[in-house]
Enzyme design. Structure first.
Site, PDB file in Angstrom:
ATOM      1  N   GLY A  59     -19.047 -19.383 -25.166  1.00 53.26           N
ATOM      2  CA  GLY A  59     -18.426 -19.697 -26.448  1.00 53.26           C
ATOM      3  C   GLY A  59     -19.221 -19.230 -27.653  1.00 53.26           C
ATOM      4  O   GLY A  59     -18.924 -19.607 -28.787  1.00 53.26           O
TER       5      GLY A  59
ATOM      6  N   GLU B 102     -20.548 -27.525 -19.697  1.00 52.41           N
ATOM      7  CA  GLU B 102     -20.137 -28.556 -20.661  1.00 52.41           C
ATOM      8  C   GLU B 102     -20.128 -29.931 -20.000  1.00 52.41           C
ATOM      9  O   GLU B 102     -20.421 -30.943 -20.636  1.00 52.41           O
ATOM     10  CB  GLU B 102     -18.765 -28.194 -21.263  1.00 52.41           C
TER      11      GLU B 102
ATOM     12  N   SER C  72     -18.453 -15.535 -22.778  1.00 49.57           N
ATOM     13  CA  SER C  72     -17.979 -14.580 -23.772  1.00 49.57           C
ATOM     14  C   SER C  72     -17.410 -13.295 -23.168  1.00 49.57           C
ATOM     15  O   SER C  72     -17.631 -12.203 -23.698  1.00 49.57           O
ATOM     16  CB  SER C  72     -19.089 -14.267 -24.779  1.00 49.57           C
TER      17      SER C  72
ATOM     18  N   HIS D  78     -19.298 -27.362 -14.536  1.00 50.85           N
ATOM     19  CA  HIS D  78     -19.324 -26.524 -15.738  1.00 50.85           C
ATOM     20  C   HIS D  78     -20.447 -27.016 -16.655  1.00 50.85           C
ATOM     21  O   HIS D  78     -20.715 -28.218 -16.727  1.00 50.85           O
ATOM     22  CB  HIS D  78     -17.971 -26.601 -16.447  1.00 50.85           C
TER      23      HIS D  78
ATOM     24  N   GLU E  54     -22.807 -18.715 -15.156  1.00 56.81           N
ATOM     25  CA  GLU E  54     -22.477 -18.790 -16.577  1.00 56.81           C
ATOM     26  C   GLU E  54     -23.730 -19.159 -17.364  1.00 56.81           C
ATOM     27  O   GLU E  54     -24.062 -20.352 -17.474  1.00 56.81           O
ATOM     28  CB  GLU E  54     -21.408 -19.856 -16.811  1.00 56.81           C
TER      29      GLU E  54
ATOM     30  N   GLY F 181     -13.289 -18.341 -20.843  1.00 55.45           N
ATOM     31  CA  GLY F 181     -12.885 -19.481 -21.665  1.00 55.45           C
ATOM     32  C   GLY F 181     -11.997 -19.006 -22.806  1.00 55.45           C
ATOM     33  O   GLY F 181     -10.795 -18.803 -22.642  1.00 55.45           O
ATOM     34  N   GLY F 182     -12.603 -18.774 -23.965  1.00 58.46           N
ATOM     35  CA  GLY F 182     -11.869 -18.434 -25.192  1.00 58.46           C
ATOM     36  C   GLY F 182     -10.811 -17.354 -25.020  1.00 58.46           C
ATOM     37  O   GLY F 182      -9.663 -17.530 -25.454  1.00 58.46           O
TER      38      GLY F 182
ATOM     39  N   ASN G 105     -10.325 -20.600 -17.974  1.00 57.91           N
ATOM     40  CA  ASN G 105     -10.644 -22.017 -18.145  1.00 57.91           C
ATOM     41  C   ASN G 105     -10.186 -22.408 -19.542  1.00 57.91           C
ATOM     42  O   ASN G 105     -10.808 -22.035 -20.529  1.00 57.91           O
ATOM     43  CB  ASN G 105     -12.172 -22.208 -17.986  1.00 57.91           C
ATOM     44  N   TRP G 106      -9.087 -23.133 -19.578  1.00 51.35           N
ATOM     45  CA  TRP G 106      -8.503 -23.460 -20.888  1.00 51.35           C
ATOM     46  C   TRP G 106      -9.226 -24.602 -21.586  1.00 51.35           C
ATOM     47  O   TRP G 106      -8.917 -24.921 -22.734  1.00 51.35           O
ATOM     48  CB  TRP G 106      -7.021 -23.819 -20.711  1.00 51.35           C
ATOM     49  N   LYS G 107     -10.113 -25.289 -20.883  1.00 44.35           N
ATOM     50  CA  LYS G 107     -10.838 -26.434 -21.468  1.00 44.35           C
ATOM     51  C   LYS G 107      -9.833 -27.418 -22.083  1.00 44.35           C
ATOM     52  O   LYS G 107      -8.759 -27.602 -21.517  1.00 44.35           O
ATOM     53  CB  LYS G 107     -11.876 -25.929 -22.477  1.00 44.35           C
TER      54      LYS G 107
END
Ligand code: PGA
Length: 254
Positions: free
Chosen positions: A173, A97, A213, A95, A167, A234-235, A10-12
């Site tokens: 993150g 966010e 993470s 998600h 999640e 993500g990251g 997930n590149w956000k």
């Protein structure tokens, strides 16, 4: 039962079109022999170019959000048709966010899920508790509510197509992943909820991914768990080396 193993990035709100294309072209040969399904949720602006760059590879491109209406006066939103038209095959829904920053409710998420399924976009439905909810021992209540509200009333034949991502919000993150045991317990609970809403066969079949993470160094401990069928990253999905390492670790389960 053998379940599909999925590694989803997930590149956000990261990467330009050019960066996306370069990433995909460099990643493709590194993961070409993996038997895991490899998904990348890229920014809307990059979907078309990314899906072209991913042709003839085993990378599947998707979006990070959609609106439940087909079209109309919804400034700034994107429809299922637009995602499909640009080359997306899946979409992330709910998600944390989106739930937290953009105040998306369970009802809103349910409508998006129904729309994605109706229009043939495979949904990755995200669920997970906040730190306060975990400390108040409300994890299962929250997961049950999020899953029931999202899935209730969805035809059983459609539910087979969904992917669930557990999640925990406190692990996203933050560099603080859940332990494999904590994650496994939540995954089993999610699977039981799906089984109760559908049937035993679908409950066993649906992939449940862990997110929060995930890195090359900890991917193995998650994928080794019985009810963890992949990861949502993500990251660490922003770097080719770390994402390829995660794919490699997860492929060992197949
Ligand atoms: P993270 O994000 O891997 O950077 O924790 C996971 C996610 O938000 O899906």
């Amino acid at each position: 039962m053998e379940r599909e193993i999925i590694v989803a990035g997930n590149w956000k709100m990261n990467k330009t079109i050019e960066e996306s294309v370069t990433f995909i072209k460099e990643l493709a040969p590194l993961i070409a022999t993996s038997r895991a399904s490899i998904f990348l949720a890229v920014p809307f602006t990059a979907i078309y170019a990314a899906s072209k760059a991913a042709e003839n590879s085993n990378i599947i491109i998707g979006g990070q959000n959609l609106h439940y209406e087909s079209e109309g006066a919804f400034t700034g939103e994107i429809s299922a048709l637009m995602l499909l038209d640009a080359g997306a095959e899946f979409v992330i829904i709910g998600h944390s966010e989106r739930r937290q920053i953009f105040k998306e409710s369970d009802e809103f998420i349910h409508k998006k899920l129904v729309k994605a399924l109706k229009d043939d976009l495979r949904p990755i439905l995200c669920v997970g508790e906040t730190l306060e909810e975990r400390e108040a021992k409300e994890t299962e209540v929250v997961l049950q509510r999020q899953l029931q509200k999202a899935l209730k009333g969805v035809p059983i034949e459609d539910l087979e197509k969904i992917i669930i991502a557990y999640e925990p919000v406190w692990a996203i993150g933050t560099g603080k992943s859940a332990t494999a045991e904590v994650a496994e317990k939540a995954h089993l609970f999610c699977r039981e909820q799906v089984r109760d809403l559908t049937n035993k066969v679908i409950g066993e079949k649906i992939p449940v991914l862990y997110g929060g993470s995930v890195k090359g160094e900890n991917a193995k401990q998650f994928i080794e768990q019985k009810n963890i069928d992949g990861v949502l990253v993500g990251g660490a999905s922003l770097q080719i080396k770390s994402f390829a390492e995660i794919v490699d670790k997860c492929s060992s389960k197949i």
